[in-house]
Design a protein around this motif. Structure first.
Motif, PDB file in Angstrom:
ATOM      1  N   SER A  97       7.778   8.382 -11.944  1.00 54.72           N
ATOM      2  CA  SER A  97       8.546   9.541 -11.507  1.00 54.72           C
ATOM      3  C   SER A  97       9.619   9.151 -10.493  1.00 54.72           C
ATOM      4  CB  SER A  97       7.600  10.567 -10.872  1.00 54.72           C
ATOM      5  OG  SER A  97       8.333  11.591 -10.249  1.00 54.72           O
ATOM      6  N   PRO A  98      10.876   9.611 -10.711  1.00 55.24           N
ATOM      7  CA  PRO A  98      11.920   9.354  -9.713  1.00 55.24           C
ATOM      8  C   PRO A  98      11.587   9.979  -8.360  1.00 55.24           C
ATOM      9  CG  PRO A  98      12.897  10.118 -11.761  1.00 55.24           C
ATOM     10  CD  PRO A  98      11.410  10.259 -11.900  1.00 55.24           C
ATOM     11  N   LEU A  99      10.773  11.048  -8.357  1.00 52.06           N
ATOM     12  CA  LEU A  99      10.365  11.654  -7.094  1.00 52.06           C
ATOM     13  C   LEU A  99       9.447  10.727  -6.302  1.00 52.06           C
ATOM     14  CD1 LEU A  99       9.677  15.325  -8.216  1.00 52.06           C
ATOM     15  CD2 LEU A  99      11.634  14.440  -6.942  1.00 52.06           C
ATOM     16  N   ARG A 100       8.959   9.684  -6.959  1.00 52.27           N
ATOM     17  CA  ARG A 100       8.135   8.696  -6.259  1.00 52.27           C
ATOM     18  C   ARG A 100       8.974   7.527  -5.756  1.00 52.27           C
ATOM     19  NH1 ARG A 100       2.584   5.714  -8.050  1.00 52.27           N
ATOM     20  NH2 ARG A 100       2.653   4.130  -6.427  1.00 52.27           N
ATOM     21  N   TRP A 101       9.784   6.945  -6.614  1.00 55.96           N
ATOM     22  CA  TRP A 101      10.457   5.712  -6.210  1.00 55.96           C
ATOM     23  C   TRP A 101      11.749   5.929  -5.427  1.00 55.96           C
ATOM     24  CZ3 TRP A 101      15.264   4.849  -8.221  1.00 55.96           C
ATOM     25  CH2 TRP A 101      15.586   5.445  -9.442  1.00 55.96           C
ATOM     26  N   GLY A 152       9.553   7.798   6.786  1.00 54.48           N
ATOM     27  CA  GLY A 152       8.587   6.823   6.288  1.00 54.48           C
ATOM     28  C   GLY A 152       7.307   7.463   5.807  1.00 54.48           C
ATOM     29  N   TRP A 153       6.863   8.464   6.540  1.00 51.65           N
ATOM     30  CA  TRP A 153       5.625   9.146   6.152  1.00 51.65           C
ATOM     31  C   TRP A 153       5.849   9.962   4.889  1.00 51.65           C
ATOM     32  CZ3 TRP A 153       2.172   6.527   8.434  1.00 51.65           C
ATOM     33  CH2 TRP A 153       2.411   6.001   9.694  1.00 51.65           C
ATOM     34  N   LEU A 154       7.063  10.480   4.721  1.00 48.26           N
ATOM     35  CA  LEU A 154       7.416  11.181   3.484  1.00 48.26           C
ATOM     36  C   LEU A 154       7.417  10.213   2.303  1.00 48.26           C
ATOM     37  CD1 LEU A 154       9.370  14.102   4.241  1.00 48.26           C
ATOM     38  CD2 LEU A 154       9.898  13.235   1.997  1.00 48.26           C
ATOM     39  N   ALA A 155       7.981   9.012   2.505  1.00 50.02           N
ATOM     40  CA  ALA A 155       7.988   7.993   1.449  1.00 50.02           C
ATOM     41  C   ALA A 155       6.560   7.597   1.094  1.00 50.02           C
ATOM     42  CB  ALA A 155       8.797   6.774   1.897  1.00 50.02           C
ATOM     43  N   GLU A 211      -2.934 -11.996   3.359  1.00 46.47           N
ATOM     44  CA  GLU A 211      -3.573 -11.512   2.127  1.00 46.47           C
ATOM     45  C   GLU A 211      -3.970 -10.048   2.232  1.00 46.47           C
ATOM     46  OE1 GLU A 211      -6.704 -14.246   1.119  1.00 46.47           O
ATOM     47  OE2 GLU A 211      -5.306 -15.931   1.041  1.00 46.47           O
ATOM     48  N   GLY A 212      -3.074  -9.252   2.803  1.00 47.04           N
ATOM     49  CA  GLY A 212      -3.346  -7.831   2.955  1.00 47.04           C
ATOM     50  C   GLY A 212      -2.256  -6.956   2.375  1.00 47.04           C
ATOM     51  N   PHE A 213      -1.438  -7.513   1.466  1.00 48.66           N
ATOM     52  CA  PHE A 213      -0.330  -6.717   0.944  1.00 48.66           C
ATOM     53  C   PHE A 213      -0.818  -5.663  -0.036  1.00 48.66           C
ATOM     54  CE2 PHE A 213       3.025  -5.477  -1.913  1.00 48.66           C
ATOM     55  CZ  PHE A 213       4.050  -5.219  -1.038  1.00 48.66           C
ATOM     56  N   SER A 214      -0.338  -4.456   0.181  1.00 49.09           N
ATOM     57  CA  SER A 214      -0.462  -3.351  -0.768  1.00 49.09           C
ATOM     58  C   SER A 214       0.701  -2.418  -0.461  1.00 49.09           C
ATOM     59  CB  SER A 214      -1.800  -2.618  -0.626  1.00 49.09           C
ATOM     60  OG  SER A 214      -1.840  -1.896   0.588  1.00 49.09           O
ATOM     61  N   THR A 215       1.025  -1.577  -1.399  1.00 47.37           N
ATOM     62  CA  THR A 215       2.118  -0.637  -1.160  1.00 47.37           C
ATOM     63  C   THR A 215       1.818   0.237   0.050  1.00 47.37           C
ATOM     64  OG1 THR A 215       2.574  -0.590  -3.527  1.00 47.37           O
ATOM     65  CG2 THR A 215       3.500   1.183  -2.222  1.00 47.37           C
ATOM     66  N   ALA A 271       5.057  10.217  -1.003  1.00 47.59           N
ATOM     67  CA  ALA A 271       5.598  10.238  -2.369  1.00 47.59           C
ATOM     68  C   ALA A 271       4.860   9.281  -3.291  1.00 47.59           C
ATOM     69  CB  ALA A 271       7.087   9.899  -2.350  1.00 47.59           C
ATOM     70  N   THR A 272       4.136   8.326  -2.742  1.00 49.36           N
ATOM     71  CA  THR A 272       3.439   7.350  -3.589  1.00 49.36           C
ATOM     72  C   THR A 272       2.248   7.949  -4.327  1.00 49.36           C
ATOM     73  OG1 THR A 272       2.064   6.558  -1.749  1.00 49.36           O
ATOM     74  CG2 THR A 272       4.143   5.405  -2.153  1.00 49.36           C
ATOM     75  N   VAL A 273       1.839   9.167  -3.982  1.00 51.44           N
ATOM     76  CA  VAL A 273       0.734   9.797  -4.710  1.00 51.44           C
ATOM     77  C   VAL A 273       1.206  10.414  -6.029  1.00 51.44           C
ATOM     78  CG1 VAL A 273      -0.576  10.246  -2.608  1.00 51.44           C
ATOM     79  CG2 VAL A 273       0.903  12.023  -3.523  1.00 51.44           C
TER      80      VAL A 273
END
Length: 130
Positions: free
Chosen positions: A29-33, A16-19, A87-91, A22-24
């Motif tokens: 990029s496929p390396l992100r999603w 999870g922490w790796l995922a 109302e706190g949703f973010s990726t 990856a959002t940075v």
């Protein structure tokens, strides 16, 4: 290559922490999603179902994998809905919530599976017809 339970638990906890990390990367990029998709689809379910204290039999491994995706997607839906309601949703908030859940769940014994307890993958013992 065979992983022991500790390595599996550490891998699940770090996934999870790796995922999240990856959002940075750039948006398309496929390396992100790909890491995010794989984690959200399988991570929480595997953390709940797979780390059994006595290990899993071959049939139970298949059962855990088959149940991991629906359990993971259900937990992801509950998490996303909860974040939207407050109302706190973010990726970032979504992935941090799931990653924290997986980290804690990976440290605990897995949820008992029927195939793990009854030996569904084992050979049927011949019964005496007498």
């Amino acid at each position: 290559m065979q992983f022991n339970r500790t390595q599996l638990r550490i891998g699940l906890a770090l996934s999870g922490w790796l995922a999240l990390g990856a959002t940075v990367l750039p948006g398309g990029s496929p390396l992100r999603w790909i890491p995010v998709l794989v984690f959200v689809t399988l991570g929480p379910g595997l953390a709940l179902l797979h780390p059994q204290p006595a290990g899993l039999r071959p049939g139970a491994r298949l059962e855990a994998l088959a149940l991991a995706a629906p359990v993971s997607l259900s937990l992801a839906t509950l998490t996303a809905t909860s974040l939207f309601l407050v109302e706190g949703f973010s990726t970032t908030a979504f992935l941090v919530s799931l990653a924290a859940f997986v980290t804690v769940a990976a440290a605990l014994p897995g949820v008992p599976l029927p195939a793990a307890t009854r030996g569904a993958a084992g050979r049927a013992q011949p019964r005496g017809d007498g």
